[in-house]
Design a protein around this motif. Structure first.
Motif, PDB file in Angstrom:
ATOM      1  N   GLY A   8       1.358   5.410  -4.370  1.00 23.62           N
ATOM      2  CA  GLY A   8      -0.032   5.752  -4.645  1.00 23.62           C
ATOM      3  C   GLY A   8      -0.878   4.511  -4.863  1.00 23.62           C
ATOM      4  N   MET A   9      -0.331   3.539  -5.578  1.00 24.00           N
ATOM      5  CA  MET A   9      -1.048   2.289  -5.820  1.00 24.00           C
ATOM      6  C   MET A   9      -1.299   1.548  -4.515  1.00 24.00           C
ATOM      7  SD  MET A   9      -2.326   0.251  -8.204  1.00 24.00           S
ATOM      8  CE  MET A   9      -1.487   0.457  -9.784  1.00 24.00           C
ATOM      9  N   GLU A  10      -0.300   1.485  -3.646  1.00 23.93           N
ATOM     10  CA  GLU A  10      -0.466   0.808  -2.361  1.00 23.93           C
ATOM     11  C   GLU A  10      -1.579   1.460  -1.541  1.00 23.93           C
ATOM     12  OE1 GLU A  10       2.671  -1.003   0.672  1.00 23.93           O
ATOM     13  OE2 GLU A  10       2.647   1.201   0.743  1.00 23.93           O
ATOM     14  N   ALA A  11      -1.616   2.798  -1.540  1.00 23.46           N
ATOM     15  CA  ALA A  11      -2.662   3.512  -0.796  1.00 23.46           C
ATOM     16  C   ALA A  11      -4.044   3.186  -1.352  1.00 23.46           C
ATOM     17  CB  ALA A  11      -2.401   5.017  -0.853  1.00 23.46           C
ATOM     18  N   LEU A  12      -4.163   3.114  -2.676  1.00 28.16           N
ATOM     19  CA  LEU A  12      -5.456   2.856  -3.297  1.00 28.16           C
ATOM     20  C   LEU A  12      -5.895   1.402  -3.161  1.00 28.16           C
ATOM     21  CD1 LEU A  12      -5.140   4.984  -6.563  1.00 28.16           C
ATOM     22  CD2 LEU A  12      -6.431   5.532  -4.508  1.00 28.16           C
ATOM     23  N   LEU A  13      -4.951   0.490  -3.073  1.00 29.44           N
ATOM     24  CA  LEU A  13      -5.305  -0.929  -2.988  1.00 29.44           C
ATOM     25  C   LEU A  13      -5.538  -1.412  -1.562  1.00 29.44           C
ATOM     26  CD1 LEU A  13      -3.001  -2.601  -5.676  1.00 29.44           C
ATOM     27  CD2 LEU A  13      -5.373  -1.845  -5.889  1.00 29.44           C
ATOM     28  N   ASP A  53      -7.975  -4.055  11.296  1.00 30.63           N
ATOM     29  CA  ASP A  53      -7.466  -3.653  12.607  1.00 30.63           C
ATOM     30  C   ASP A  53      -6.890  -2.230  12.565  1.00 30.63           C
ATOM     31  OD1 ASP A  53      -6.663  -3.721  15.275  1.00 30.63           O
ATOM     32  OD2 ASP A  53      -4.737  -4.682  14.814  1.00 30.63           O
ATOM     33  N   ASP A  54      -7.686  -1.288  12.053  1.00 33.30           N
ATOM     34  CA  ASP A  54      -7.201   0.085  12.022  1.00 33.30           C
ATOM     35  C   ASP A  54      -8.363   1.066  12.134  1.00 33.30           C
ATOM     36  OD1 ASP A  54      -8.343  -0.092   9.500  1.00 33.30           O
ATOM     37  OD2 ASP A  54      -6.480   0.174   8.394  1.00 33.30           O
ATOM     38  N   GLU A  96       3.466  14.995  13.320  1.00 33.06           N
ATOM     39  CA  GLU A  96       4.197  13.749  13.105  1.00 33.06           C
ATOM     40  C   GLU A  96       3.314  12.527  13.315  1.00 33.06           C
ATOM     41  OE1 GLU A  96       8.630  15.391  14.427  1.00 33.06           O
ATOM     42  OE2 GLU A  96       7.373  14.306  15.881  1.00 33.06           O
ATOM     43  N   ASP A  97       2.351  12.622  14.253  1.00 29.72           N
ATOM     44  CA  ASP A  97       1.499  11.473  14.560  1.00 29.72           C
ATOM     45  C   ASP A  97       0.148  11.530  13.846  1.00 29.72           C
ATOM     46  OD1 ASP A  97       0.434  13.597  15.952  1.00 29.72           O
ATOM     47  OD2 ASP A  97       0.202  12.520  17.849  1.00 29.72           O
ATOM     48  N   ALA A  98       0.027  12.377  12.821  1.00 28.75           N
ATOM     49  CA  ALA A  98      -1.217  12.414  12.050  1.00 28.75           C
ATOM     50  C   ALA A  98      -1.450  11.063  11.384  1.00 28.75           C
ATOM     51  CB  ALA A  98      -1.141  13.514  10.993  1.00 28.75           C
ATOM     52  N   LYS A  99      -2.698  10.799  11.007  1.00 26.69           N
ATOM     53  CA  LYS A  99      -3.061   9.578  10.298  1.00 26.69           C
ATOM     54  C   LYS A  99      -3.784   9.982   9.015  1.00 26.69           C
ATOM     55  CE  LYS A  99      -1.592   6.744  13.520  1.00 26.69           C
ATOM     56  NZ  LYS A  99      -0.388   5.917  13.309  1.00 26.69           N
ATOM     57  N   VAL A 100      -3.137   9.761   7.886  1.00 32.43           N
ATOM     58  CA  VAL A 100      -3.653  10.202   6.592  1.00 32.43           C
ATOM     59  C   VAL A 100      -3.996   8.984   5.739  1.00 32.43           C
ATOM     60  CG1 VAL A 100      -3.175  11.588   4.539  1.00 32.43           C
ATOM     61  CG2 VAL A 100      -2.158  12.240   6.742  1.00 32.43           C
ATOM     62  N   GLY A 101      -5.260   8.857   5.343  1.00 34.69           N
ATOM     63  CA  GLY A 101      -5.639   7.686   4.546  1.00 34.69           C
ATOM     64  C   GLY A 101      -6.975   7.846   3.859  1.00 34.69           C
ATOM     65  N   ASP A 157      -5.011   1.882   3.631  1.00 28.85           N
ATOM     66  CA  ASP A 157      -4.277   2.057   4.886  1.00 28.85           C
ATOM     67  C   ASP A 157      -3.895   3.525   5.091  1.00 28.85           C
ATOM     68  OD1 ASP A 157      -4.438  -0.643   5.301  1.00 28.85           O
ATOM     69  OD2 ASP A 157      -2.360  -1.063   4.723  1.00 28.85           O
ATOM     70  N   ALA A 158      -3.699   3.886   6.353  1.00 28.40           N
ATOM     71  CA  ALA A 158      -3.278   5.240   6.702  1.00 28.40           C
ATOM     72  C   ALA A 158      -1.763   5.302   6.835  1.00 28.40           C
ATOM     73  CB  ALA A 158      -3.930   5.678   8.008  1.00 28.40           C
ATOM     74  N   MET A 159      -1.213   6.491   6.619  1.00 27.56           N
ATOM     75  CA  MET A 159       0.206   6.732   6.864  1.00 27.56           C
ATOM     76  C   MET A 159       0.333   7.821   7.915  1.00 27.56           C
ATOM     77  SD  MET A 159       1.157   8.629   3.253  1.00 27.56           S
ATOM     78  CE  MET A 159      -0.006   9.799   2.508  1.00 27.56           C
TER      79      MET A 159
END
Length: 295
Positions: free
Chosen positions: A177-182, A286-287, A148-153, A185-187
């Motif tokens: 997908g566009m937001e991730a590429l632009l 800041d990530d 649950e606390d993984a960070k994928v980016g 950021d990690a989810m």
């Protein structure tokens, strides 16, 4: 991010001796289930030549073994995989290819297709950071279960290039997908499930047991039918054009390295070191390694 150290190293199976220094550990935790453990915890399991070569050698070995019906890929240490190892030379260890412009992205996309084309279902077990090339490894699995606390980016989109394997719009849809590429950021693991990148999220402490429970259920199906069921799903994606899309994306990725910001960024690796270059890239966001407050 909590440590995820495997208490009992798996015993070697069919391959060479698996020691604490092995880049990849291999065991059979259940009947018909082969488990491959990325074992470069001090490097957050960054994919160098040794690890990539060992991983594909063992994937092929397991896929040829008629006694194996499911393959699990997990990792030792605090992260599933921080991506390709930028601090060491990278070669075409999985599948040889002429080193013309754009060879790297075309070569790794072919490797991920090879995982899709294997007869045996492959299950990804993702915890901690899963970044860049690590997300490609996870996306190439047939099923993906995350902490649950993984960070994928995919932070390299910020200064280097688009992804080698542009799974984001295929698995997450155009908007996410566009937001991730632009942004790069990690989810979280929970967000990865909501986006369609992963199947389910579990507390980190129970992730391993939950994955083995899924693998056990998968392995109950006769291998001949598993192979057809897996192929059926991938053929639907083929019909929608995923292979053409990802191969076209690999060519676009190669253009990234010719852009002035990417050239300057890659030069900084030799000038200030990879770690500092990555920190400077992420500080304004800041990530990742520059996150001032971490949960």
């Amino acid at each position: 991010m909590a440590e995820h150290t495997i208490e009992n190293d798996p015993a070697p199976v069919n391959g060479g001796p698996a020691t604490a220094d092995s880049a990849l550990l291999v065991d059979d935790p259940l009947p018909k289930v082969r488990r491959l453990t990325l074992n470069r915890p001090e490097k957050r399991n960054a994919l160098n030549d040794a690890l990539r070569g060992a991983l594909f050698d063992e994937l092929r070995r397991a896929d040829r073994d008629r006694g194996i019906s499911a393959i699990v890929i997990r990792a030792n240490g605090p992260a599933f995989c921080a991506g390709y190892d930028l601090g060491s030379p990278n070669h075409d260890v999985e599948r040889h290819i002429a080193k013309q412009d754009g060879w790297w992205s075309r070569h790794v996309v072919n490797n991920w297709f090879e995982m899709w084309d294997m007869a045996t279902p492959i299950i990804g077990q993702v915890h901690g950071y899963c970044l860049a090339g690590g997300t490609e490894l996870a996306a190439a699995c047939d099923l993906v279960y995350v902490a649950e606390d993984a960070k994928v980016g995919y932070p390299p989109v910020r200064l280097m290039s688009p992804p080698d394997m542009q799974w984001q719009p295929w698995l997450m849809g155009l908007r996410r997908g566009m937001e991730a590429l632009l942004t790069g950021d990690a989810m979280s693991g929970v967000e990865a499930v909501a986006s369609g990148m992963a199947n389910r999220a579990f507390p980190a402490a129970s992730l391993g047991d939950e994955v083995l429970a899924v693998a056990e259920r998968v392995a109950k199906i006769p291998l001949e039918l598993l192979t057809l069921n897996k192929r059926a799903a991938h053929r639907q994606m083929d019909a929608m054009g995923i292979r053409n899309g990802l191969r076209a994306g690999a060519d676009i990725q190669a253009l990234g390295f010719h852009q002035p910001p990417s050239i300057e960024y890659l030069q900084s690796f030799g000038e200030v070191g990879v770690s500092k270059a990555l920190s400077e890239r992420d500080r304004q966001f800041d990530d990742y390694r520059e996150r001032r407050t971490d949960d």
